[in-house]
Design a protein around this motif. Structure first.
Motif, mmCIF file in Angstrom:
data_model
loop_
_atom_site.group_PDB
_atom_site.id
_atom_site.type_symbol
_atom_site.label_atom_id
_atom_site.label_comp_id
_atom_site.label_asym_id
_atom_site.label_seq_id
_atom_site.Cartn_x
_atom_site.Cartn_y
_atom_site.Cartn_z
ATOM 1 N N VAL A 1 3.886 76.596 54.568
ATOM 2 C CA VAL A 1 4.793 77.482 54.262
ATOM 3 C C VAL A 1 4.809 77.834 52.919
ATOM 4 C CG1 VAL A 1 7.369 77.869 54.129
ATOM 5 C CG2 VAL A 1 6.332 76.396 55.985
ATOM 6 N N GLY A 2 4.848 79.328 52.483
ATOM 7 C CA GLY A 2 4.818 79.759 51.238
ATOM 8 C C GLY A 2 5.965 80.065 50.769
ATOM 9 N N ASN A 3 6.521 79.944 49.404
ATOM 10 C CA ASN A 3 7.621 80.626 48.669
ATOM 11 C C ASN A 3 7.840 81.177 47.842
ATOM 12 O OD1 ASN A 3 7.236 79.070 46.593
ATOM 13 N ND2 ASN A 3 8.315 77.021 47.478
ATOM 14 N N SER A 4 8.797 81.702 47.213
ATOM 15 C CA SER A 4 8.963 82.769 46.195
ATOM 16 C C SER A 4 8.676 82.224 44.945
ATOM 17 C CB SER A 4 10.395 83.391 46.114
ATOM 18 O OG SER A 4 11.530 82.324 46.129
ATOM 19 N N LEU A 5 8.599 80.802 44.823
ATOM 20 C CA LEU A 5 8.145 80.289 43.310
ATOM 21 C C LEU A 5 6.876 80.158 43.324
ATOM 22 C CD1 LEU A 5 11.127 78.049 43.031
ATOM 23 C CD2 LEU A 5 11.018 80.054 42.230
ATOM 24 N N GLY A 6 5.854 80.293 44.124
ATOM 25 C CA GLY A 6 4.428 80.266 44.094
ATOM 26 C C GLY A 6 3.944 79.123 44.723
ATOM 27 N N SER A 7 4.488 78.173 45.459
ATOM 28 C CA SER A 7 3.918 77.178 45.868
ATOM 29 C C SER A 7 3.983 77.205 47.418
ATOM 30 C CB SER A 7 4.883 75.807 45.415
ATOM 31 O OG SER A 7 6.145 76.019 46.188
ATOM 32 N N VAL A 8 3.060 76.288 48.079
ATOM 33 C CA VAL A 8 2.562 75.964 49.507
ATOM 34 C C VAL A 8 3.146 74.672 49.753
ATOM 35 C CG1 VAL A 8 1.176 76.268 51.354
ATOM 36 C CG2 VAL A 8 0.822 77.887 49.318
ATOM 37 N N GLN A 9 4.082 74.445 50.716
ATOM 38 C CA GLN A 9 4.447 73.342 51.532
ATOM 39 C C GLN A 9 3.807 73.106 52.635
ATOM 40 O OE1 GLN A 9 8.745 72.710 51.689
ATOM 41 N NE2 GLN A 9 8.802 73.650 49.808
ATOM 42 N N LEU A 10 3.377 71.843 53.048
ATOM 43 C CA LEU A 10 2.756 71.595 54.445
ATOM 44 C C LEU A 10 3.690 70.569 55.078
ATOM 45 C CD1 LEU A 10 0.430 71.667 56.173
ATOM 46 C CD2 LEU A 10 -0.688 69.598 55.066
ATOM 47 N N TRP A 11 4.127 70.973 56.191
ATOM 48 C CA TRP A 11 5.016 70.107 57.134
ATOM 49 C C TRP A 11 4.222 69.530 58.331
ATOM 50 C CZ3 TRP A 11 10.330 68.947 56.072
ATOM 51 C CH2 TRP A 11 10.765 69.597 54.803
ATOM 52 N N THR B 1 7.025 64.917 63.025
ATOM 53 C CA THR B 1 7.646 64.158 62.345
ATOM 54 C C THR B 1 8.836 64.830 61.489
ATOM 55 O OG1 THR B 1 6.464 63.940 60.233
ATOM 56 C CG2 THR B 1 6.098 62.451 61.977
ATOM 57 N N MET B 2 9.014 66.166 61.310
ATOM 58 C CA MET B 2 9.875 66.800 60.760
ATOM 59 C C MET B 2 9.848 66.486 59.273
ATOM 60 S SD MET B 2 10.816 68.908 63.352
ATOM 61 C CE MET B 2 12.271 69.755 62.820
ATOM 62 N N LYS B 3 8.771 66.007 58.659
ATOM 63 C CA LYS B 3 8.472 65.742 57.438
ATOM 64 C C LYS B 3 7.716 66.561 56.587
ATOM 65 C CE LYS B 3 10.150 60.958 57.929
ATOM 66 N NZ LYS B 3 9.868 59.540 57.942
ATOM 67 N N SER B 4 8.182 66.837 55.214
ATOM 68 C CA SER B 4 6.985 67.457 54.297
ATOM 69 C C SER B 4 5.893 66.428 53.931
ATOM 70 C CB SER B 4 7.901 67.712 53.221
ATOM 71 O OG SER B 4 6.993 68.126 52.227
ATOM 72 N N VAL B 5 4.544 66.773 54.169
ATOM 73 C CA VAL B 5 3.322 65.933 53.761
ATOM 74 C C VAL B 5 3.241 66.186 52.374
ATOM 75 C CG1 VAL B 5 1.046 65.766 54.217
ATOM 76 C CG2 VAL B 5 2.788 66.376 56.332
ATOM 77 N N ARG B 6 3.042 67.264 51.901
ATOM 78 C CA ARG B 6 2.645 67.549 50.425
ATOM 79 C C ARG B 6 3.264 69.177 49.946
ATOM 80 N NH1 ARG B 6 -3.610 67.089 49.905
ATOM 81 N NH2 ARG B 6 -2.785 66.650 47.643
ATOM 82 N N LYS B 7 3.229 69.348 48.508
ATOM 83 C CA LYS B 7 3.514 70.525 47.861
ATOM 84 C C LYS B 7 2.309 70.897 47.241
ATOM 85 C CE LYS B 7 7.004 72.603 45.103
ATOM 86 N NZ LYS B 7 8.165 72.534 44.349
ATOM 87 N N MET B 8 1.817 72.020 47.199
ATOM 88 C CA MET B 8 0.601 72.589 46.597
ATOM 89 C C MET B 8 1.031 73.734 45.880
ATOM 90 S SD MET B 8 -2.009 72.166 49.919
ATOM 91 C CE MET B 8 -0.884 73.011 51.059
ATOM 92 N N THR B 9 0.887 73.810 44.333
ATOM 93 C CA THR B 9 1.087 74.749 43.412
ATOM 94 C C THR B 9 -0.208 75.341 43.100
ATOM 95 O OG1 THR B 9 1.093 72.994 41.631
ATOM 96 C CG2 THR B 9 3.265 73.421 42.720
ATOM 97 N N GLY B 10 -0.049 76.399 42.276
ATOM 98 C CA GLY B 10 -1.240 77.048 41.585
ATOM 99 C C GLY B 10 -0.796 78.582 41.583
ATOM 100 N N HIS B 11 0.149 79.164 42.265
ATOM 101 C CA HIS B 11 0.393 80.597 42.070
ATOM 102 C C HIS B 11 1.376 80.849 40.907
ATOM 103 C CE1 HIS B 11 -1.983 82.437 45.225
ATOM 104 N NE2 HIS B 11 -2.033 81.284 46.181
ATOM 105 N N SER B 12 1.344 81.902 40.532
ATOM 106 C CA SER B 12 2.429 82.276 39.313
ATOM 107 C C SER B 12 3.215 83.160 40.168
ATOM 108 C CB SER B 12 1.818 83.093 37.955
ATOM 109 O OG SER B 12 0.965 84.150 38.525
ATOM 110 N N ALA B 13 3.399 83.614 41.343
ATOM 111 C CA ALA B 13 4.273 84.708 41.890
ATOM 112 C C ALA B 13 4.188 84.201 43.268
ATOM 113 C CB ALA B 13 3.710 86.032 41.866
ATOM 114 N N ARG B 14 5.087 84.898 44.156
ATOM 115 C CA ARG B 14 5.534 84.432 45.436
ATOM 116 C C ARG B 14 4.293 84.641 46.307
ATOM 117 N NH1 ARG B 14 8.898 89.545 48.100
ATOM 118 N NH2 ARG B 14 7.034 90.721 48.546
ATOM 119 N N VAL B 15 4.094 83.555 47.329
ATOM 120 C CA VAL B 15 3.127 83.357 48.397
ATOM 121 C C VAL B 15 3.358 84.081 49.482
ATOM 122 C CG1 VAL B 15 1.670 81.931 49.547
ATOM 123 C CG2 VAL B 15 2.544 81.360 47.222
#
Length: 352
Positions: free
Chosen positions: A150-160, A164-178
Motif C-alpha cells: 500500500v502506497g500513501n501520500s507521505l511517500g512510504s510503502v506499507q506491507l500487510w 493475520t491482518m497485521k502490518s509487516v513493515r513500512k518502507m520509506t524512500g520517496h519524497s512524494a506520494r506513491v
C-alpha cells in the motif's frame, strides 16, 4: 461530497471461462451533470445472495443473468453488483483497487483500506491511516496472494499480511506520494509523483535495492512488470512510456531505460503485458490522446495504434479468448472488448 459506488460486472462461465482477470476504471458517469461516480470492474466472481448487507454497510446487489444456450457466449451489459464506495478519491493518477488470485478485492477509500471477499461476500477493514494521510496505490504480491503493498501520500510503502491482518513493515524512500505499485517476485516496485521509481526487496533489512530516476519528469502513474520478469513498463504524467530491462540476476530493473517512447499525447496510466506473448505491451493514453498502442519490446517497434475516442484508464488481456479489455473515462465512459490482433470490437458496454 459526491456519492460514489462500485459496480461489479459478472462474466458468466460457459464452455470456456475467462481467466481471473479484471479491468478497472474510475469514471464520471453523467446523466445531465456528473452527479455520480462509479468504478467499473470486469471480473469472474461468485454470486453473493441478493440484498446481502454486512456490518460495514457495504451493500451488494445482484441482477440476474439471462439464460443462454451453452453454446453461446454471454457478455453482460449491466453490473452484477453495486458496492457503495463513498470516500473513493476522484484522481485519475491513483491506483486504488486490486484483485488477487484468492478472489479478494482490495479497495482504498481515502485513508481506509477494505478487503472484499467475492466468494463469501464478507468485507473487512484492514486499517485506517492517521492524520491527513491518504492511500494512493494498492498491489497484491503475486506469489501467495496474501500480502498487500500500500502506497500513501507521505511517500512510504506499507506491507500487510492479510491473513493475520497485521502490518509487516513500512518502507520509506520517496519524497512524494506513491501513486503506482507492482511486484516482480519478492521485489515491490513503486512510482512516485516526483518521477522516481524505487525497488524494495521485502525480504531484506536494507530493503531499498535500487532507485531509478531520469525516465520521468512528472508523476509515475502506471507500472507493470512483464510476465517473464524481463521488462518493467512505466507510464507517466509527462506522456512518456519507458521500458526498463531487468538487472542481470536480480528482480529489479537497470537504472537506464531500454526504450523511451513519446508517442502518446497525454498521461500514460494504462499498461498491460500480453500473457501469451510476454514481449508485447499495450499502453493507453489519457484524455488528449485516447489511443491504445501495441509495442514489441524485443524490437522497440509500435505494432499498431487504436483510437478509442475516450480516455484510457485501464487495460487487461484475456488469454482464453485472445482479447484485450479496455476501461475508459471521458468522454464515453465505456468498457470495450477487442479481438487481438485484428483489433475488431467484440463488445461495448456504455457507462451510465
Amino acid at each position: 461530497m459526491m456519492k460514489m459506488s462500485l459496480q461489479v460486472h459478472h462474466k458468466k462461465k460457459l464452455n470456456v471461462s475467462w481467466e481471473k482477470t479484471f479491468t478497472a476504471k474510475i469514471s464520471m458517469l453523467p446523466k445531465s451533470l456528473p452527479s455520480n461516480q462509479k468504478l467499473l470492474i470486469h471480473l469472474r466472481t461468485v454470486i453473493v445472495l441478493q440484498g446481502f448487507q454486512n456490518p460495514l454497510k457495504v451493500v451488494y446487489s445482484h441482477s440476474k443473468t439471462p439464460s443462454t444456450k451453452s453454446s453461446s457466449r454471454y457478455i453482460p451489459q449491466a453490473p452484477d453488483r453495486i458496492l457503495d464506495a463513498p470516500d473513493i478519491l476522484d484522481d485519475y493518477y491513483l491506483n486504488l483497487v486490486d484483485w488477487n488470485a484468492n478472489n479478494i478485492l482490495a479497495v482504498a477509500l481515502n485513508d481506509t483500506l477494505y478487503l472484499w471477499n467475492a466468494t463469501t461476500g464478507t468485507i473487512e477493514r484492514l486499517f485506517t491511516l492517521e492524520g491527513n494521510d491518504y492511500i494512493c496505490s494498492v498491489s497484491w504480491m503475486t506469489e501467495g496472494a496474501t500480502h498487500l503493498a500500500v502506497g500513501n501520500s507521505l511517500g512510504s510503502v506499507q506491507l500487510w499480511d492479510c491473513t493475520t491482518m497485521k502490518s509487516v513493515r513500512k518502507m520509506t524512500g520517496h519524497s512524494a506520494r506513491v501513486s503506482s505499485l507492482c511486484w516482480n517476485s519478492y521485489v515491490v516496485t513503486s512510482g512516485a509523483r516526483s518521477g522516481v521509481i524505487n525497488h524494495y526487496d521485502v525480504r531484506q533489512r536494507d530493503y531499498q535495492v535500487a532507485t531509478v530516476s531520469g525516465g520521468h519528469t512528472q508523476e509515475v502513474c502506471g507500472l507493470k512488470w512483464s510476465p517473464d520478469g524481463k521488462y518493467l513498463a512505466s507510464g507517466g504524467n509527462d506522456n512518456m512510456l519507458c521500458v526498463w530491462p531487468v538487472a542481470g540476476g536480480e528482480k529489479h530493473s537497470q537504472p537506464q531505460p531500454l526504450y523511451s517512447f513519446s508517442a502518446h499525447q497525454a498521461a500514460v496510466k494504462a499498461l498491460s503485458w500480453c500473457p501469451w506473448q510476454p514481449n508485447i505491451l499495450a499502453s493507453g493514453g489519457g484524455t488528449a490522446d485516447r489511443t491504445i498502442r501495441f509495442w514489441n519490446c524485443n524490437t522497440g517497434m509500435c505494432l499498431n495504434t487504436l483510437d478509442t475516442k475516450s480516455q484510457v484508464c485501464s487495460l487487461q488481456w484475456s488469454s482464453t479468448y485472445k482479447e484485450l479489455v479496455s476501461g475508459h473515462g471521458f468522454s464515453n465512459h465505456q468498457i470495450t472488448i477487442w479481438r487481438y490482433p485484428a483489433l475488431s470490437k467484440v463488445s461495448y458496454i456504455k457507462g451510465r
